[in-house]
Motif scaffolding. Sequence first.
Motif, mmCIF file in Angstrom:
data_model
loop_
_atom_site.group_PDB
_atom_site.id
_atom_site.type_symbol
_atom_site.label_atom_id
_atom_site.label_comp_id
_atom_site.label_asym_id
_atom_site.label_seq_id
_atom_site.Cartn_x
_atom_site.Cartn_y
_atom_site.Cartn_z
ATOM 1 N N THR A 221 0.832 -1.204 0.000
ATOM 2 C CA THR A 221 0.000 0.000 0.000
ATOM 3 C C THR A 221 0.865 1.252 0.000
ATOM 4 O O THR A 221 0.601 2.215 -0.735
ATOM 5 N N ALA A 222 1.919 1.249 0.807
ATOM 6 C CA ALA A 222 2.807 2.417 0.880
ATOM 7 C C ALA A 222 3.550 2.624 -0.429
ATOM 8 O O ALA A 222 3.709 3.760 -0.891
ATOM 9 N N GLU A 223 4.011 1.539 -1.049
ATOM 10 C CA GLU A 223 4.772 1.667 -2.294
ATOM 11 C C GLU A 223 3.887 2.059 -3.468
ATOM 12 O O GLU A 223 4.363 2.671 -4.430
ATOM 13 N N ALA A 224 2.593 1.719 -3.380
ATOM 14 C CA ALA A 224 1.685 2.054 -4.476
ATOM 15 C C ALA A 224 1.275 3.522 -4.473
ATOM 16 O O ALA A 224 0.747 4.030 -5.466
ATOM 17 N N SER A 225 1.526 4.209 -3.375
ATOM 18 C CA SER A 225 1.164 5.626 -3.257
ATOM 19 C C SER A 225 2.324 6.492 -3.719
ATOM 20 O O SER A 225 3.384 6.501 -3.088
ATOM 21 N N SER A 226 2.146 7.222 -4.798
ATOM 22 C CA SER A 226 3.239 8.067 -5.299
ATOM 23 C C SER A 226 3.620 9.133 -4.281
ATOM 24 O O SER A 226 4.809 9.451 -4.115
#
Length: 319
Positions: free
Chosen positions: A221-226
Amino acid sequence: MADVFFDINSNIRAVGSIRRAASGNPQSLDASIADGDTIGFHFSGSGSMRFLGVDTPEKNFQLPGSQAHRRLDSEEWDAYLTDPFLPQFDPYNLDADLIAHLRTRIGPGAGINHRFHGDNAEQTLIAQVQTDMDTLGQTPDTFGYFLSFSFEVFDSYGRFLAFINRNQPNANIPGPRPHSYNERQLESGAALPYFIWPNIAPFRKESLLEAVFSPGMARRTAEASSDLRRTRDFVRQARANGMGVFNPANPLRFEAFEVRYLGRRELPHRAVIDLSRDDDFILQAQHYFRIPNAEDRLFIPPAFVPLFVMRGWRLEGWY
């Protein structure tokens, strides 16, 4: 000029007047009252804005057992941070593992170190705002801030909680608009991240239930958020370059929130999720240090922990 918003017994209060027209004069009641439950309001006064997602070292804070605020480089604070667990102080029921962690930070000069980095954070922000003012060709009379609010609009002291940037309504300004001051402080190494759910992207949703992500999905989830990925990368780059609080010759010894709970002799109270892992555990508040890098910690206020438990998250060490 008085603050617009203020705290009375932990409740935020404000004083204002009838909404003003473009002329600056009060509107008529017919114009300022839209319907039976909406009224036009004008605030007269000043306020403070606390940056979301970041935490900078304290310059001054109240001494333990006292209402008096002292500089962190004062003799009193430096003596206290040399060993806050001495028997001369009130009993302090911190977790033994947390005490062991803090003992790696305490010692002479810890208060001086904290004030040094607090001063640096302040001067860095002043320079950023001054640069923006110069870039826009504005003065303190014409310069403005653009505020972006999240789930929580105020903190317990009546300060706005916001992401803050220069106000730039004119699209003809050359060059790209800079990142928010929140991010610029992280990029410069002047601040550490302090991610509190659900106030940061990608957890700002239309409802709290939507903001609760599934167990085993924290890292993805954190990595998918630019936005969140960029912010965390700023911190990693500042660390790699030895900037600010990461200066290898004089690194920040205590994080700001550690100084605050030590100064109040309170226990940490926000649970923590590790954004670098895809497990299903919420760490109890006193085990935040088990996530070594601040950019990997997502703090969960205690009132919201049951929402995560309902979603299937497990509570580490809680019985």
